[in-house]
Design a protein around this motif. Structure first.
Motif, mmCIF file in Angstrom:
data_model
loop_
_atom_site.group_PDB
_atom_site.id
_atom_site.type_symbol
_atom_site.label_atom_id
_atom_site.label_comp_id
_atom_site.label_asym_id
_atom_site.label_seq_id
_atom_site.Cartn_x
_atom_site.Cartn_y
_atom_site.Cartn_z
ATOM 1 N N ARG A 130 26.396 -1.458 -25.872
ATOM 2 C CA ARG A 130 26.866 -1.598 -24.688
ATOM 3 C C ARG A 130 25.975 -2.505 -23.735
ATOM 4 O O ARG A 130 25.084 -2.582 -24.176
ATOM 5 C CB ARG A 130 27.202 -0.153 -24.111
ATOM 6 C CG ARG A 130 25.778 0.780 -24.095
ATOM 7 C CD ARG A 130 26.101 2.036 -23.508
ATOM 8 N NE ARG A 130 27.024 2.760 -24.079
ATOM 9 C CZ ARG A 130 26.734 3.611 -25.021
ATOM 10 N NH1 ARG A 130 25.683 3.601 -25.698
ATOM 11 N NH2 ARG A 130 27.838 4.205 -25.496
ATOM 12 N N ILE A 131 26.554 -2.864 -22.623
ATOM 13 C CA ILE A 131 25.633 -3.488 -21.766
ATOM 14 C C ILE A 131 25.793 -2.734 -20.563
ATOM 15 O O ILE A 131 26.688 -2.309 -20.186
ATOM 16 C CB ILE A 131 26.155 -5.028 -21.452
ATOM 17 C CG1 ILE A 131 25.032 -5.735 -20.442
ATOM 18 C CG2 ILE A 131 27.666 -5.297 -20.864
ATOM 19 C CD1 ILE A 131 25.426 -7.096 -20.281
ATOM 20 N N VAL A 132 24.448 -2.614 -19.993
ATOM 21 C CA VAL A 132 24.146 -1.672 -18.690
ATOM 22 C C VAL A 132 23.611 -2.584 -17.729
ATOM 23 O O VAL A 132 22.626 -3.213 -17.851
ATOM 24 C CB VAL A 132 23.274 -0.475 -19.163
ATOM 25 C CG1 VAL A 132 23.209 0.216 -17.831
ATOM 26 C CG2 VAL A 132 23.958 0.362 -20.284
ATOM 27 N N LEU A 133 24.328 -2.371 -16.392
ATOM 28 C CA LEU A 133 23.438 -2.913 -15.250
ATOM 29 C C LEU A 133 22.900 -1.830 -14.678
ATOM 30 O O LEU A 133 23.430 -0.737 -14.202
ATOM 31 C CB LEU A 133 24.531 -3.560 -14.214
ATOM 32 C CG LEU A 133 25.502 -4.693 -14.540
ATOM 33 C CD1 LEU A 133 26.518 -5.250 -13.636
ATOM 34 C CD2 LEU A 133 24.837 -5.829 -15.517
ATOM 35 N N CYS A 134 21.429 -1.957 -14.526
ATOM 36 C CA CYS A 134 20.568 -0.904 -14.084
ATOM 37 C C CYS A 134 20.115 -0.832 -12.751
ATOM 38 O O CYS A 134 19.509 -1.826 -12.413
ATOM 39 C CB CYS A 134 19.356 -0.675 -15.198
ATOM 40 S SG CYS A 134 19.591 -0.753 -16.807
#
Length: 521
Positions: free
Chosen positions: A234-238
């Motif tokens: 998964r890719i996460v924008l934090c």
């Protein structure tokens, strides 16, 4: 291929109520105050009692309630119908129909969790609809433009063969927040963004990563990575600070690009291997202090609390095979190819484990599994502090280089330490010291100043000293007669101004030659 749903960017009820034109009507939230972050997809002016059947969800309904006055059941049903239609909010203009907020509607809205707002001053609904609709259209256009800009930029990077890191840097530049790629076990494979912000995210990643699938209102926006029915990351924008819909759009575009990048096989290394390689390379280089790299190591799944670290380097070993043996033995650690024919391993062992015995067992098992009788593992001493890991890795690399320069036929243990390569290892460890470099050049100056010395006399000197000054063996290895060898040795002594029969002078030039070879290597 990953499929996503494009969501139109919206304003929240709270944002609409904060518009200058709306504030002129003196809005008051009388119900559903805890739901003001609902998205407003459109604004709808309606006086019909059955307006709910005309809605598709996300609308802010504006009404004077003129057709509801005097009928409390109709008022309650009106609110219930809006709730069933998933309206974002209802705005009631006070006036002749309702000079004050109607209790029946207010109570019904509170029970349904529907934001209900009353306007205390006369307010032209047309101005509100015009303002909100124009803002929504502009936001939608901006989101579409952003989506296309990101897609174009990422596609261009992929077609040019750019590495994963450049793709993430592009995403981070658009999102203005840390971007993290993980596997399904929440282990960090890659990051991008402002270094200090990324470090803040990674410092407590094990805990906060569980929140990535939670409230997107807090700026944690993720998109799944996978294809052909299988998810693998998964890719996460934090901490994304824009509106949620735009963040989702950006995450989706990024996920599409990452899936395509992985499918096209833009690198010979997997993302897990690239992650380990990046971390170990930064540790070896010393450009970033080890303490600052600790969050990355922890987020990558390496145990770091109360551990003993053992830096190793395998010469001529395939990283995949080294990693397989490590997993076979159940030893936690990172594996990465740092240079041609040099695979680094950083073991992380519990304090009560025998680090020396486990490292030797790993080295022996690796030799057995690979079937290479000459497989040698270079090792630094076991370390109790993470801060000492960079020095330990560099020592293991020096030992590995010394092993590679060891003359054939010299026996070495399967696990080699600095003490096992003796003088050759020490010289290689000190080869970058300016004083050692000056010493080597000064001692060998007579042979290094001309092409003849480098091509003919220097190799003879190297062999003569390596064989313990054995003239017969040296002549044999260079395929020359004894008289010819004597003439060359005489020329060497003349050029260097020394006597090779003197042990101290021979030892001095031998050390200089080892230093010269180490510097050249």
């Amino acid at each position: 291929m990953l499929t996503t749903t494009t969501l139109e960017p919206a304003l929240s009820v709270r944002q609409v109520l904060g518009l200058e034109r709306v504030l002129a009507g003196e809005p008051e939230v009388v119900a559903g105050a805890g739901h003001l972050d609902r998205a407003v997809r459109w604004v709808h002016v309606a006086e019909a009692a059955d307006v709910g059947v005309m809605l598709s969800g996300g609308e802010m309904v504006l009404t004077t309630g003129v057709l509801l006055a005097g009928d409390e059941e109709a008022q309650a049903e009106y609110i219930r119908s809006l709730h069933r239609a998933e309206a974002a909010a209802v705005v009631l203009g006070l006036g002749r129909a309702f000079p004050s907020p109607p209790d029946v509607m207010r109570r019904a809205a509170e029970r349904c969790g529907l934001p209900m707002v009353v306007l205390h001053r006369p307010f032209p609904f047309a101005e509100l609809t015009e303002e909100v609709q124009s803002r929504l259209v502009r936001r939608k256009f901006a989101a579409v433009s952003l989506s296309e800009a990101v897609r174009t930029a990422l596609t261009g990077l992929i077609t040019s063969g750019a590495p994963l890191q450049l793709l993430l840097d592009e995403v981070a530049s658009h999102s203005a927040c840390p971007v993290v790629v993980t596997n399904l076990a929440h282990r960090v494979l890659a990051t991008s963004g402002e270094r200090s912000a990324v470090d803040d995210v990674l410092r407590d990643w094990e805990r906060i990563s569980r929140q990535a699938g939670g409230s997107e209102g807090d700026g944690w926006i993720r998109a799944e990575l996978g294809g052909r029915g299988e998810r693998w990351g998964r890719i996460v924008l934090c901490g994304y600070r824009g509106d949620v819909a735009t963040g989702r759009l950006l995450a989706d575009r990024a996920a599409e690009a990452l899936v395509l990048h992985r499918m096209l096989g833009g690198s010979v290394h997997t993302w897990e291997e690239q992650s380990a390689q990046s971390l170990l390379t930064d540790l070896v280089s010393g450009v970033v202090p080890a303490r600052q790299l600790l969050p990355r190591a922890r987020a990558a799944g390496l145990p770091v609390n109360r551990r003993t670290f053992v830096p190793l380097v395998v010469r001529d070993g395939e990283p995949a095979e080294v990693d397989r043996v490590l997993r076979l033995l159940g030893l936690p650690g990172l594996v990465a190819e740092l240079a041609d024919d040099a695979t680094a391993v950083l073991l992380s062992l519990a304090r009560d484990q025998d680090a020396k015995a486990l490292a030797a067992h790993f080295a022996l098992r690796l030799r057995t599994e690979t079937g290479e009788g000459r497989t040698v593992v270079a090792a630094a001493e076991a370390l109790a502090s993470w801060d000492d890991v960079p020095t330990g890795l560099r020592e293991a690399l020096h030992v590995a280089a010394a092993v590679a320069a060891t003359p054939a036929g010299q026996d070495l243990p399967v696990l080699v330490h600095l003490r096992d390569v003796r003088l050759r290892g020490l010289v290689r460890l000190l080869r970058d010291d300016p004083q050692v470099q000056a010493f080597a050049e000064r001692e060998l100056d007579g042979l290094l100043c001309g092409a003849e010395g480098e091509s003919e006399l220097l190799p003879v000197l190297r062999t003569y000293l390596a064989t313990g000054r054995n003239k017969s063996r040296t002549a044999q290895l260079h395929h020359v007669s004894r008289p010819a060898l004597y003439r060359r040795l005489e020329a060497i002594q003349t050029r260097l101004g020394l006597d090779l029969d003197d042990f101290e002078q021979a030892a001095s030039v031998h050390i200089a030659l080892l230093a010269h070879d180490a510097q050249q290597g």
